[in-house]
Scaffold this motif. Structure first.
Motif, PDB file in Angstrom:
ATOM      1  N   MET A   1       0.815  -1.192   0.000  1.00  0.00           N
ATOM      2  CA  MET A   1       0.000   0.000   0.000  1.00  0.00           C
ATOM      3  C   MET A   1       0.865   1.265   0.000  1.00  0.00           C
ATOM      4  N   ALA A   2       1.953   1.239   0.780  1.00  0.00           N
ATOM      5  CA  ALA A   2       2.831   2.413   0.850  1.00  0.00           C
ATOM      6  C   ALA A   2       3.453   2.713  -0.510  1.00  0.00           C
ATOM      7  N   GLY A   3       3.805   1.653  -1.256  1.00  0.00           N
ATOM      8  CA  GLY A   3       4.397   1.850  -2.578  1.00  0.00           C
ATOM      9  C   GLY A   3       3.430   2.524  -3.538  1.00  0.00           C
ATOM     10  N   ILE A   4       2.171   2.140  -3.455  1.00  0.00           N
ATOM     11  CA  ILE A   4       1.150   2.762  -4.304  1.00  0.00           C
ATOM     12  C   ILE A   4       0.998   4.239  -3.936  1.00  0.00           C
ATOM     13  N   MET A   5       0.996   4.519  -2.632  1.00  0.00           N
ATOM     14  CA  MET A   5       0.882   5.909  -2.184  1.00  0.00           C
ATOM     15  C   MET A   5       2.087   6.723  -2.649  1.00  0.00           C
ATOM     16  N   TRP A   6       3.293   6.149  -2.497  1.00  0.00           N
ATOM     17  CA  TRP A   6       4.518   6.853  -2.868  1.00  0.00           C
ATOM     18  C   TRP A   6       4.505   7.209  -4.351  1.00  0.00           C
ATOM     19  N   VAL A   7       4.274   6.231  -5.204  1.00  0.00           N
ATOM     20  CA  VAL A   7       4.302   6.487  -6.643  1.00  0.00           C
ATOM     21  C   VAL A   7       3.103   7.323  -7.072  1.00  0.00           C
ATOM     22  N   GLY A   8       1.947   7.105  -6.454  1.00  0.00           N
ATOM     23  CA  GLY A   8       0.774   7.918  -6.767  1.00  0.00           C
ATOM     24  C   GLY A   8       1.008   9.393  -6.470  1.00  0.00           C
ATOM     25  N   LEU A   9       1.600   9.680  -5.312  1.00  0.00           N
ATOM     26  CA  LEU A   9       1.903  11.072  -4.977  1.00  0.00           C
ATOM     27  C   LEU A   9       2.997  11.632  -5.878  1.00  0.00           C
ATOM     28  N   LEU A  10       3.963  10.809  -6.239  1.00  0.00           N
ATOM     29  CA  LEU A  10       5.007  11.239  -7.176  1.00  0.00           C
ATOM     30  C   LEU A  10       4.363  11.695  -8.488  1.00  0.00           C
TER      31      LEU A  10
ATOM     32  N   TRP B   1       7.231   9.648   3.916  1.00  0.00           N
ATOM     33  CA  TRP B   1       7.136   8.474   4.777  1.00  0.00           C
ATOM     34  C   TRP B   1       6.642   7.245   4.033  1.00  0.00           C
ATOM     35  N   ALA B   2       5.869   7.415   2.977  1.00  0.00           N
ATOM     36  CA  ALA B   2       5.498   6.268   2.134  1.00  0.00           C
ATOM     37  C   ALA B   2       6.751   5.714   1.462  1.00  0.00           C
ATOM     38  N   ALA B   3       7.676   6.600   1.087  1.00  0.00           N
ATOM     39  CA  ALA B   3       8.945   6.150   0.497  1.00  0.00           C
ATOM     40  C   ALA B   3       9.720   5.296   1.491  1.00  0.00           C
ATOM     41  N   VAL B   4       9.792   5.737   2.737  1.00  0.00           N
ATOM     42  CA  VAL B   4      10.528   4.985   3.763  1.00  0.00           C
ATOM     43  C   VAL B   4       9.869   3.632   4.023  1.00  0.00           C
ATOM     44  N   VAL B   5       8.554   3.623   4.206  1.00  0.00           N
ATOM     45  CA  VAL B   5       7.847   2.368   4.486  1.00  0.00           C
ATOM     46  C   VAL B   5       8.000   1.400   3.319  1.00  0.00           C
ATOM     47  N   THR B   6       7.895   1.897   2.097  1.00  0.00           N
ATOM     48  CA  THR B   6       8.058   1.045   0.917  1.00  0.00           C
ATOM     49  C   THR B   6       9.453   0.437   0.884  1.00  0.00           C
ATOM     50  N   TRP B   7      10.455   1.266   1.099  1.00  0.00           N
ATOM     51  CA  TRP B   7      11.831   0.779   1.053  1.00  0.00           C
ATOM     52  C   TRP B   7      12.084  -0.242   2.166  1.00  0.00           C
ATOM     53  N   LEU B   8      11.620   0.051   3.386  1.00  0.00           N
ATOM     54  CA  LEU B   8      11.815  -0.878   4.496  1.00  0.00           C
ATOM     55  C   LEU B   8      11.097  -2.210   4.254  1.00  0.00           C
ATOM     56  N   ALA B   9       9.903  -2.161   3.696  1.00  0.00           N
ATOM     57  CA  ALA B   9       9.174  -3.394   3.384  1.00  0.00           C
ATOM     58  C   ALA B   9       9.929  -4.208   2.339  1.00  0.00           C
ATOM     59  N   GLY B  10      10.456  -3.527   1.323  1.00  0.00           N
ATOM     60  CA  GLY B  10      11.243  -4.232   0.307  1.00  0.00           C
ATOM     61  C   GLY B  10      12.517  -4.821   0.873  1.00  0.00           C
ATOM     62  N   ALA B  11      13.178  -4.078   1.750  1.00  0.00           N
ATOM     63  CA  ALA B  11      14.410  -4.580   2.378  1.00  0.00           C
ATOM     64  C   ALA B  11      14.097  -5.782   3.265  1.00  0.00           C
ATOM     65  N   ALA B  12      13.002  -5.715   4.005  1.00  0.00           N
ATOM     66  CA  ALA B  12      12.630  -6.835   4.869  1.00  0.00           C
ATOM     67  C   ALA B  12      12.295  -8.069   4.038  1.00  0.00           C
ATOM     68  N   LEU B  13      11.568  -7.878   2.966  1.00  0.00           N
ATOM     69  CA  LEU B  13      11.232  -8.991   2.084  1.00  0.00           C
ATOM     70  C   LEU B  13      12.485  -9.569   1.448  1.00  0.00           C
ATOM     71  N   SER B  14      13.372  -8.697   1.045  1.00  0.00           N
ATOM     72  CA  SER B  14      14.619  -9.124   0.416  1.00  0.00           C
ATOM     73  C   SER B  14      15.506  -9.901   1.379  1.00  0.00           C
ATOM     74  N   ALA B  15      15.389  -9.618   2.669  1.00  0.00           N
ATOM     75  CA  ALA B  15      16.241 -10.258   3.669  1.00  0.00           C
ATOM     76  C   ALA B  15      15.778 -11.660   4.052  1.00  0.00           C
ATOM     77  N   THR B  16      14.570 -12.037   3.673  1.00  0.00           N
ATOM     78  CA  THR B  16      14.090 -13.377   4.030  1.00  0.00           C
ATOM     79  C   THR B  16      14.873 -14.430   3.279  1.00  0.00           C
ATOM     80  N   SER B  17      15.024 -15.567   3.874  1.00  0.00           N
ATOM     81  CA  SER B  17      15.845 -16.614   3.263  1.00  0.00           C
ATOM     82  C   SER B  17      15.259 -17.124   1.952  1.00  0.00           C
ATOM     83  N   SER B  18      13.940 -17.287   1.875  1.00  0.00           N
ATOM     84  CA  SER B  18      13.350 -17.781   0.631  1.00  0.00           C
ATOM     85  C   SER B  18      13.511 -16.753  -0.488  1.00  0.00           C
ATOM     86  N   SER B  19      13.410 -15.476  -0.130  1.00  0.00           N
ATOM     87  CA  SER B  19      13.600 -14.430  -1.125  1.00  0.00           C
ATOM     88  C   SER B  19      15.048 -14.403  -1.603  1.00  0.00           C
TER      89      SER B  19
END
Length: 150
Positions: A1-10, A47-65
């Protein structure tokens, strides 16, 4: 959701607000936008940019990812992550400090405001281009694996 908000506002800033502020400035009705609307939208944008980036980093850090990233043809996700990182840096290091000067949230001379307008505008437009490339790098992995030669 944060990514949609970030790019939508951009996209809103680049395709709607720039033209609207130009027209509002010409007829003297821009105070409502610059005083009330823009600062609030910039808050959610940052803050949508930060939440989006943190969510992507967290997803990227998972072992399956991590395992899937190392498979052949998954480099596009990594490229997309770097593009998103560049966009985040642009928001916090170039766009936001200059917008503070433009909106009068930080003191600045007319010359500094003119420079800030140009830097914020060009950086925001660069982020539009990066957002399109980012979507392609992330989306092509899902829609058509093997595209983009990665």
């Amino acid at each position: 959701m944060a990514g949609i908000m970030w790019v939508g506002l951009l996209y809103y800033f680049n395709f709607v607000q720039v033209a609207a502020l130009k027209a509002a400035t010409a007829d003297g009705t821009n105070a409502g936008i610059t005083k009330h609307v823009a600062p609030r939208r910039l808050f959610y944008f940052r803050w949508a940019a930060v939440v989006t980036w943190l969510a992507g980093a967290a997803l990227s850090a998972t072992s399956s990812s991590t395992r899937s990233r190392c498979r052949k043809g998954m480099a596009g996700i990594g490229v997309g992550a770097w593009l998103g990182t560049i966009m985040l840096i642009n928001v916090w290091v170039l766009i936001w400090p200059n917008q503070q000067k433009i909106l009068g949230l930080k003191p600045a001379s007319d010359e500094q405001k003119a420079t800030a307008r140009r830097v914020a505008f060009l950086t925001s437009r660069a982020n539009v281009v990066l957002s399109i490339a980012d979507a392609l790098f992330h989306g092509c992995r899902v829609v058509a694996p093997g595209n983009l030669g990665l």
